[in-house]
Design a protein around this motif. Structure first.
Motif, mmCIF file in Angstrom:
data_model
loop_
_atom_site.group_PDB
_atom_site.id
_atom_site.type_symbol
_atom_site.label_atom_id
_atom_site.label_comp_id
_atom_site.label_asym_id
_atom_site.label_seq_id
_atom_site.Cartn_x
_atom_site.Cartn_y
_atom_site.Cartn_z
ATOM 1 N N HIS A 60 -0.892 -0.697 -7.769
ATOM 2 C CA HIS A 60 -1.237 -1.773 -6.852
ATOM 3 C C HIS A 60 -1.950 -1.219 -5.629
ATOM 4 N N ARG B 269 3.861 -0.476 -7.666
ATOM 5 C CA ARG B 269 4.666 -1.454 -6.947
ATOM 6 C C ARG B 269 6.067 -0.933 -6.652
ATOM 7 N N ASN C 290 9.745 -0.808 -2.953
ATOM 8 C CA ASN C 290 8.736 -1.837 -3.199
ATOM 9 C C ASN C 290 7.566 -1.544 -2.264
#
Length: 499
Positions: free
Chosen positions: A170, A187, A210
């Motif tokens: 990501h 992520r 996260n």
């Protein structure tokens, strides 16, 4: 007596019904495991989707959370479950995700240091690419369908390597200034360093639970990791991903916050950080310092998404959930100098710039409406609004082409690709390379001759298109290729690509 017996009998008859009702109460944990865990993590700590914890949902009302579960979220890959789940099941899920964990997970110095891994077979004596392709014209392609990364030769478009990545990369890869190394973030917090000369993974570390994205300092010495959970900004040594600093993210009033994003501001030799939950933007002037300092800049509301003008003197920022447009922050004075009316969730992070009639302009797609806004950066006015067949996600161009390319990522026209003439500010072509498929994310080779386009499907492909004739010259099968990144364009900060 009869009355008492009748009442008792009635109560007895009602009790099984009550027990039956209790038995039908939705099992929220089971529903979550079935419908949510794949994207949001088995422990609600995040995956392709964000962590679903009360601490991460502070800005989302429970009624809105129920609406998102039922209808999906247009600006993300969150699907709609309204036809799959009942109202009671949705309500049970909302209650579940707003329930605190028994204990907050910890990911600090001990955990980060213990997670770092250096492969033993890395050859550090290599000083030049171990292949014949132009190392600055390589493409790094992220295939999210089966969590792999492909390395393409940008001249022949042959695949030089393909390796398994961490789950759900990501935020876009980042390159060292010389283009040799590329860094990825997943992520779930893993940062991977990959050598584009030897085509090997050379270091990995888990910097958070996260994670939103990473940035590299202007000199390539520091990797900054923006975390949703825990609320930290982690600074790593780019040489081996060893830990340098953990910066707790707290506003001036002491409130903690997730980090929306961190970006390099190369001309300023600094890192710029947006905070998700509090109205502050941070600038870290010297991220490689023994004790990095933080410059706090107050803004009217938290900033999720932002864009810099070419000088990096101004930051355009917008809150993803708000429809108030964008603010313009003068990074030198720390003052908001303009507000730009941009309804429909502008995707500023995908904006591009060019010169039009002697004026600097930037263009941004919108995640919530079918429009592309073109803004004059000398006056911060919207000088043109292009209506499109649906909301878009990405906008790309190159210095050596007169065209900008925009996708229509959401809705029934997701297979359309729009070509905008940067001289006339008009849409001059509507292309359809894969009818019925999602077609998105253009990236040019270093010469601006070819445009690479993703067919964003499991049985997808990267299409190599002649940027002048718009003809497909090659189709490379891929597993949901979500992004392609050209080394030269990234390290030279091409005006046509994201930074």
């Amino acid at each position: 007596m009869k009355t008492i017996l009748a009442a008792a009998l009635a109560l007895t008859l009602l009790m099984p019904a009550a027990h039956a009702k209790d038995a039908k109460e939705p099992d929220a944990a089971a529903l979550y495991a079935q419908h949510c865990a794949e994207c949001h993590g088995a422990g609600r700590l995040g995956g392709t989707g964000p962590a679903l914890l009360p601490e991460n949902l502070r800005r989302l009302r429970k009624s809105r959370a129920a609406d998102v579960i039922a209808k999906g979220r247009v600006s993300t890959q969150m699907p709609a479950f309204g036809d799959t789940l009942s109202e009671a099941e949705i309500a049970a899920l909302v209650k579940y995700i707003y329930t605190p964990l028994p204990s907050m997970p910890v990911w600090g110095e001990k955990e980060i240091r213990a997670s770092r891994h250096i492969p033993v077979d890395v050859d550090y004596s290599v000083t030049r690419p171990q292949f014949n392709a132009d190392p600055l014209n390589l493409f790094v392609v992220v295939e999210s369908g089966d969590h792999h990364v492909s390395i393409l030769d940008g001249d022949t478009f042959e695949r030089l390597a393909r390796f398994r990545s961490r789950y759900a990369l990501h935020g876009g890869p980042k390159f060292t200034p010389d283009g040799r190394y590329v860094f990825f973030a997943s992520r779930d917090g893993w940062v991977t360093k990959y050598d584009l000369y030897t085509l090997d993974v050379v270091a990995e570390v888990r910097a958070g639970i996260n994670t939103r994205n990473i940035a590299i300092s202007h000199d390539g010495s520091v990797i900054a990791v923006a975390n949703y959970l825990p609320h930290t900004l982690v600074l790593l040594d780019a040489r081996d991903l060893s830990l340098k600093h953990i910066i707790p993210v707290r506003a001036a009033n002491g409130e903690t916050s997730r980090v929306s994003a961190v970006y390099q501001a190369r001309p300023r030799k600094s890192l710029v950080v947006a905070l998700k939950d509090v109205p502050e933007v941070w600038e870290i002037p010297d991220p490689d310092a023994e004790q990095p300092t933080i410059r706090r800049i107050a803004v009217p509301e938290p900033v999720d998404d932002f864009f810099f003008d070419p000088s990096y003197d101004h930051l355009l920022g917008a809150a993803r959930g708000a429809h108030k447009g964008a603010l313009v922050l003068n990074m030198n004075t720390g003052k908001v100098v303009a507000h730009i009316p941009l309804p429909g969730l502008p995707h500023l992070g995908s904006g591009i710039t060019w010169t039009w009639q002697g004026r600097p302009v930037m263009a941004t797609p919108h995640l919530g409406e079918g429009r592309i806004s073109i803004i004059a950066m000398d006056t911060w006015e919207v000088i043109k609004t292009l209506k499109t067949p649906g909301p878009g996600f990405f906008l790309r161009s190159h210095e050596k082409t007169p065209y900008a390319w925009a996708d229509v990522f959401f809705g029934p026209n997701k297979d359309k690709m729009l070509v905008i003439d940067k001289r006339t500010l008009k849409i001059v072509k509507v292309l359809n390379y894969a009818p019925g498929k999602t077609v998105a994310h253009v990236e040019f080779d270093r010469h601006g001759k070819y445009a690479l386009i993703s067919v964003w499907e499991m049985d997808g492909a990267v299409l190599v298109v002649d940027a002048n004739t718009f003809k497909v010259v090659k189709r490379i099968p891929m597993k949901k290729p979500v992004g392609k990144y050209n080394v030269y364009n990234k390290i030279t900060f091409s005006e046509g690509t994201s930074h």
